[in-house]
Design a protein around this motif. Sequence first.
Motif, PDB file in Angstrom:
ATOM      1  N   LEU A   1     -22.219  12.474   8.126  1.00 35.06           N
ATOM      2  CA  LEU A   1     -21.045  13.397   7.350  1.00 35.06           C
ATOM      3  C   LEU A   1     -21.749  14.707   6.628  1.00 35.06           C
ATOM      4  N   THR A   2     -22.697  14.460   6.083  1.00 31.82           N
ATOM      5  CA  THR A   2     -23.377  15.634   5.498  1.00 31.82           C
ATOM      6  C   THR A   2     -23.914  16.639   6.390  1.00 31.82           C
ATOM      7  N   GLN A   3     -24.431  16.292   7.523  1.00 31.38           N
ATOM      8  CA  GLN A   3     -24.927  17.222   8.535  1.00 31.38           C
ATOM      9  C   GLN A   3     -23.903  17.719   9.356  1.00 31.38           C
ATOM     10  N   ALA A   4     -22.732  17.085   9.488  1.00 34.91           N
ATOM     11  CA  ALA A   4     -21.585  17.839   9.966  1.00 34.91           C
ATOM     12  C   ALA A   4     -20.854  18.689   9.008  1.00 34.91           C
ATOM     13  N   LEU A   5     -20.854  18.622   7.893  1.00 38.07           N
ATOM     14  CA  LEU A   5     -20.405  19.553   6.758  1.00 38.07           C
ATOM     15  C   LEU A   5     -21.373  20.676   6.622  1.00 38.07           C
TER      16      LEU A   5
ATOM     17  N   GLY B   1     -31.934  18.848   2.835  1.00 37.77           N
ATOM     18  CA  GLY B   1     -31.974  17.906   1.492  1.00 37.77           C
ATOM     19  C   GLY B   1     -32.490  18.322   0.278  1.00 37.77           C
ATOM     20  N   ALA B   2     -32.807  19.819   0.421  1.00 38.48           N
ATOM     21  CA  ALA B   2     -33.292  20.506  -0.833  1.00 38.48           C
ATOM     22  C   ALA B   2     -32.184  20.333  -2.002  1.00 38.48           C
ATOM     23  N   ALA B   3     -32.744  20.431  -3.311  1.00 43.75           N
ATOM     24  CA  ALA B   3     -31.906  20.293  -4.322  1.00 43.75           C
ATOM     25  C   ALA B   3     -31.236  21.545  -4.481  1.00 43.75           C
ATOM     26  N   PRO B   4     -29.940  21.913  -5.083  1.00 44.12           N
ATOM     27  CA  PRO B   4     -29.228  20.955  -5.630  1.00 44.12           C
ATOM     28  C   PRO B   4     -28.175  19.945  -4.691  1.00 44.12           C
ATOM     29  N   PHE B   5     -28.727  20.329  -3.138  1.00 44.27           N
ATOM     30  CA  PHE B   5     -27.926  19.721  -2.152  1.00 44.27           C
ATOM     31  C   PHE B   5     -28.451  18.436  -1.722  1.00 44.27           C
ATOM     32  N   HIS B   6     -29.426  17.705  -2.406  1.00 42.10           N
ATOM     33  CA  HIS B   6     -30.233  16.468  -2.228  1.00 42.10           C
ATOM     34  C   HIS B   6     -29.547  15.308  -2.181  1.00 42.10           C
ATOM     35  N   PHE B   7     -28.205  15.213  -2.722  1.00 38.34           N
ATOM     36  CA  PHE B   7     -27.591  13.872  -3.019  1.00 38.34           C
ATOM     37  C   PHE B   7     -27.574  12.977  -1.771  1.00 38.34           C
ATOM     38  N   TRP B   8     -27.696  13.189  -0.746  1.00 33.95           N
ATOM     39  CA  TRP B   8     -27.694  12.241   0.528  1.00 33.95           C
ATOM     40  C   TRP B   8     -29.047  11.736   0.675  1.00 33.95           C
ATOM     41  N   PHE B   9     -29.996  12.512   0.571  1.00 34.05           N
ATOM     42  CA  PHE B   9     -31.455  12.152   1.253  1.00 34.05           C
ATOM     43  C   PHE B   9     -31.934  10.871   0.554  1.00 34.05           C
ATOM     44  N   PRO B  10     -31.861  10.481  -0.696  1.00 32.10           N
ATOM     45  CA  PRO B  10     -32.462   9.263  -0.910  1.00 32.10           C
ATOM     46  C   PRO B  10     -32.099   8.212  -0.525  1.00 32.10           C
ATOM     47  N   GLY B  11     -30.480   8.004  -0.470  1.00 30.60           N
ATOM     48  CA  GLY B  11     -29.583   6.923   0.106  1.00 30.60           C
ATOM     49  C   GLY B  11     -29.978   6.773   1.558  1.00 30.60           C
ATOM     50  N   VAL B  12     -30.075   7.683   2.265  1.00 29.66           N
ATOM     51  CA  VAL B  12     -30.424   7.761   3.561  1.00 29.66           C
ATOM     52  C   VAL B  12     -31.647   7.219   3.940  1.00 29.66           C
TER      53      VAL B  12
END
Length: 344
Positions: free
Chosen positions: A62-66, A108-119
């Motif tokens: 989902l994040t990569q598609a966005l 996955g750099a901040a501030p767009f990092h929200f998905w990275f630790p969960g994945v």
Amino acid sequence: MLNNPTKFLFFMTLISGTLISVSANSWFGAWMGLEINLLSFIPLMTNTNNLLSTEASLKYFLTQALASATLLFAVVIGALMFNSGSSLLVDNLFISMLISSSLLLKMGAAPFHFWFPGVMEGLNWMNGLMLMTWQKIAPLMLLSYNLSMNVFISIVVGLSVLIGSLGGFNQTSLRKVLAYSSINHLGWLIAAMGVGENLWYLYFAVYSFLSLAIIFMLNTYKLFHVKQIFSMNYINPVTKFSIFVTFLSLGGLPPFLGFLPKWVIIQSMVQSGMIFLVSIMVVMTLITLFYYLRTSFGAFMLTYAEPTWSLGFTLNNSSNLVSLTLAMFSTLGLIVCSMLFSII
């Protein structure tokens, strides 16, 4: 993974997707390579034995598609508004920021990092290694085409090192610790990219080597949480030492190899007049080093019981030999590089 023909096929298309993006001469070609790379990585992530992998692959998709949709939108708008065709060079500041934001979301750099630790938490170690290293190559290369050290990029660098440092403070999962460490290293990578093209190549090469070394050892001994480290009675002391030397090197402690690229970047940024930004980066990296030291100190200093018959260290075990070799490169790399530089 490579024993499975299907996984091997997806692994090869994963590599080819990155190569297409890196060698593309238009944004459409770069976007196409990123999509091939994404659709190859999703099947590699899924694992029927791990329920978290399905959630991780869905989050990643989902994040990569966005990010891909945003990239394509920005490129099309730029081509329509400014008649720039599909050239990789973008003149308009807003379009350039939009393209940079989509690529920062992809890596996955901040501030767009929200998905990275969960994945990262839902992946096994080998997939985690790919996510931390290979999957960043194409977005970083595309970002380097239009990057200039303006206010937006400076904020991204500052936030990356800040979140990467503070995020890993109270983590007990080693995968999340390495994920936040990766966000911190991305801040350094982007700063290096703004100073000079060759600097981020050096930093990425050293970071990839150290990530490979630490993940090889963690995967060999099936370590996933910090508390497992303190109950590693069955692991030889020399191997344990190898793991934590590599940890400290990844954090950038001066006698080790991980300090070399940081040293070069600090010197280049000071010469370029970016003293305030580099000061923030150094202070935040010290916080990262603190939680590496906190983990390592207990493993180095606390005594533990061990059966006498396991004290004999032999190099017959291939994993012990590889661990020791990787740790040796990590420990002595800075000294060797300094000697080579002085000789040349």
